[in-house]
Write an enzyme that holds these catalytic residues in place. Sequence first.
Site, mmCIF file in Angstrom:
data_model
loop_
_atom_site.group_PDB
_atom_site.id
_atom_site.type_symbol
_atom_site.label_atom_id
_atom_site.label_comp_id
_atom_site.label_asym_id
_atom_site.label_seq_id
_atom_site.Cartn_x
_atom_site.Cartn_y
_atom_site.Cartn_z
ATOM 1 N N LYS A 11 15.921 -2.050 73.748
ATOM 2 C CA LYS A 11 16.410 -2.109 72.360
ATOM 3 C C LYS A 11 17.311 -0.923 72.069
ATOM 4 O O LYS A 11 17.227 0.133 72.719
ATOM 5 C CB LYS A 11 15.259 -2.156 71.346
ATOM 6 C CG LYS A 11 14.332 -0.927 71.326
ATOM 7 C CD LYS A 11 14.795 0.234 70.464
ATOM 8 C CE LYS A 11 13.877 1.440 70.550
ATOM 9 N NZ LYS A 11 14.547 2.719 70.357
ATOM 10 N N PRO A 96 16.683 2.511 81.151
ATOM 11 C CA PRO A 96 16.562 3.938 81.465
ATOM 12 C C PRO A 96 15.238 4.517 80.955
ATOM 13 O O PRO A 96 14.799 4.203 79.848
ATOM 14 C CB PRO A 96 17.760 4.579 80.757
ATOM 15 C CG PRO A 96 18.352 3.526 79.887
ATOM 16 C CD PRO A 96 17.888 2.194 80.388
ATOM 17 N N VAL A 97 14.599 5.353 81.779
ATOM 18 C CA VAL A 97 13.297 5.929 81.428
ATOM 19 C C VAL A 97 13.500 7.106 80.472
ATOM 20 O O VAL A 97 14.390 7.939 80.687
ATOM 21 C CB VAL A 97 12.558 6.391 82.708
ATOM 22 C CG1 VAL A 97 11.265 7.117 82.365
ATOM 23 C CG2 VAL A 97 12.269 5.198 83.605
ATOM 24 N N GLY A 100 15.421 6.509 75.106
ATOM 25 C CA GLY A 100 15.597 6.073 73.715
ATOM 26 C C GLY A 100 15.841 4.576 73.609
ATOM 27 O O GLY A 100 16.329 4.085 72.596
ATOM 28 N N MET A 101 15.475 3.824 74.672
ATOM 29 C CA MET A 101 15.668 2.366 74.643
ATOM 30 C C MET A 101 14.337 1.615 74.769
ATOM 31 O O MET A 101 14.310 0.413 75.039
ATOM 32 C CB MET A 101 16.650 1.923 75.729
ATOM 33 C CG MET A 101 18.027 2.564 75.554
ATOM 34 S SD MET A 101 19.298 1.790 76.553
ATOM 35 C CE MET A 101 19.694 0.349 75.558
ATOM 36 N N ALA A 102 13.239 2.348 74.542
ATOM 37 C CA ALA A 102 11.891 1.774 74.462
ATOM 38 C C ALA A 102 11.476 1.000 75.714
ATOM 39 O O ALA A 102 10.834 -0.043 75.621
ATOM 40 C CB ALA A 102 11.748 0.905 73.215
ATOM 41 N N ASP A 138 6.801 1.007 68.777
ATOM 42 C CA ASP A 138 7.921 0.173 69.220
ATOM 43 C C ASP A 138 7.466 -1.099 69.942
ATOM 44 O O ASP A 138 8.292 -1.948 70.273
ATOM 45 C CB ASP A 138 8.840 0.957 70.176
ATOM 46 C CG ASP A 138 9.731 1.957 69.444
ATOM 47 O OD1 ASP A 138 9.780 1.921 68.198
ATOM 48 O OD2 ASP A 138 10.379 2.769 70.123
HETATM 49 P P1 ATP Z 1 11.292 5.220 72.712
HETATM 50 O O1 ATP Z 1 12.685 4.756 72.545
HETATM 51 O O2 ATP Z 1 10.254 4.167 72.393
HETATM 52 O O3 ATP Z 1 10.991 6.531 72.111
HETATM 53 P P2 ATP Z 1 11.973 5.955 75.381
HETATM 54 O O4 ATP Z 1 12.857 4.822 75.770
HETATM 55 O O5 ATP Z 1 12.637 7.222 74.987
HETATM 56 O O6 ATP Z 1 11.001 5.449 74.269
HETATM 57 P P3 ATP Z 1 10.292 5.349 77.617
HETATM 58 O O7 ATP Z 1 11.234 4.893 78.686
HETATM 59 O O8 ATP Z 1 9.508 4.310 76.917
HETATM 60 O O9 ATP Z 1 11.035 6.273 76.562
HETATM 61 O O10 ATP Z 1 9.339 6.438 78.305
HETATM 62 C C1 ATP Z 1 8.686 7.452 77.587
HETATM 63 C C2 ATP Z 1 7.649 8.104 78.505
HETATM 64 O O11 ATP Z 1 6.605 7.161 78.745
HETATM 65 C C3 ATP Z 1 8.214 8.499 79.853
HETATM 66 O O12 ATP Z 1 8.150 9.878 79.967
HETATM 67 C C4 ATP Z 1 7.330 7.801 80.887
HETATM 68 O O13 ATP Z 1 6.852 8.692 81.868
HETATM 69 C C5 ATP Z 1 6.160 7.214 80.088
HETATM 70 N N1 ATP Z 1 5.847 5.817 80.507
HETATM 71 C C6 ATP Z 1 4.639 5.280 80.588
HETATM 72 N N2 ATP Z 1 4.695 3.996 81.003
HETATM 73 C C7 ATP Z 1 5.977 3.700 81.170
HETATM 74 C C8 ATP Z 1 6.667 2.542 81.586
HETATM 75 N N3 ATP Z 1 6.050 1.417 81.919
HETATM 76 N N4 ATP Z 1 8.033 2.601 81.617
HETATM 77 C C9 ATP Z 1 8.674 3.728 81.253
HETATM 78 N N5 ATP Z 1 8.057 4.862 80.891
HETATM 79 C C10 ATP Z 1 6.717 4.859 80.838
#
Ligand code: ATP
Length: 300
Positions: A11, A96-97, A100-102, A138
Amino acid sequence: MNSVTVRVPAKVNLQLAVGPLRDDGYHDLVNVFHAVSIFDEVTATAETGMSVRVEGESADQVPEDDDNLAIRAALALARHAGRSYGVNLIIRKAIPVAGGMAGGSADAAAALVACNELWGLGLPVEDLMEIAADLGSDVPFALLGGTAVGTGRGERLTPLEVGGRFHWVFALADGGLSTAKVYAECDRMREATGEEIAWPRAADPLLAALRRGDAKALGSELANDLQPAAVMLRRSLARTLEAGREQGAVGTLVSGSGPTCAFLAESEAHAGELALSLKAAGVARDVITAYGPVPGPTVV
Ligand code: ATP
């Protein structure tokens, strides 16, 4: 059935309005969520215990134990059903981990849908939504997909009508940003300036642009209250955003808590050109195109 595979989108927040810090440490939010065509895939296979393996984009940064959001989702679903089910989850990441794309929330939603099917529970989406809300703010939108306004902590959702397809370019950064640190920096910056924080509400011109499918109008309404904090913590994002503006994006913003930057294009062809220019500008680890809205988790 031995195995179920679910595809789930990332997202981007078209509007992320952050209210004042509450006594419980959370903020009231207005979140206009938009699901885009960057997909993780989660395969659930029947097994006696609970296990997870992660492959693909930045897999080494994702935990492969009970901290993995997809495993937490499977455990929560088994608890809800009152049975000690087992599952092996294989997550193929393209989202991407910590970008910011949940992505983690998307994997949790995919695991709920996959295990509901694998274990033959047949739970209605309302039950999955309740479990999703407990897993993280989210996760309910990740279960819904499309475009929707989220209020509260983001979990009270109203689906939105969208009059067309929007074309996006995403600039991926090296390394992630911690969502908690970005909120803390946002609070710190607000306290330092002493600005009055308005009660968050969805912007009518943005909702109207979505209804009309008008990319130019939507581009000028994109807004993210977390953006100044994300840029403060990762100064290079200012240059990335500027490059998008220079190359003719009709809208630019940091996605959620960053560090991924999102650029809105006028058409699919324009998105392709913009992606090439951004790659050539060397302002990102990788540049990808996508479109939205797309549906939520889908069994493949
Ligand atoms: P948001 O936009 O919801 O704030 P995000 O996109 O910034 O989230 P995510 O990719 O969801 O971040 O990852 C946040 C943290 O959650 C990471 O540091 C990761 O180690 C941990 N995590 C736990 N399970 C998962 C998973 N299945 N996929 C990605 N990250 C995960």
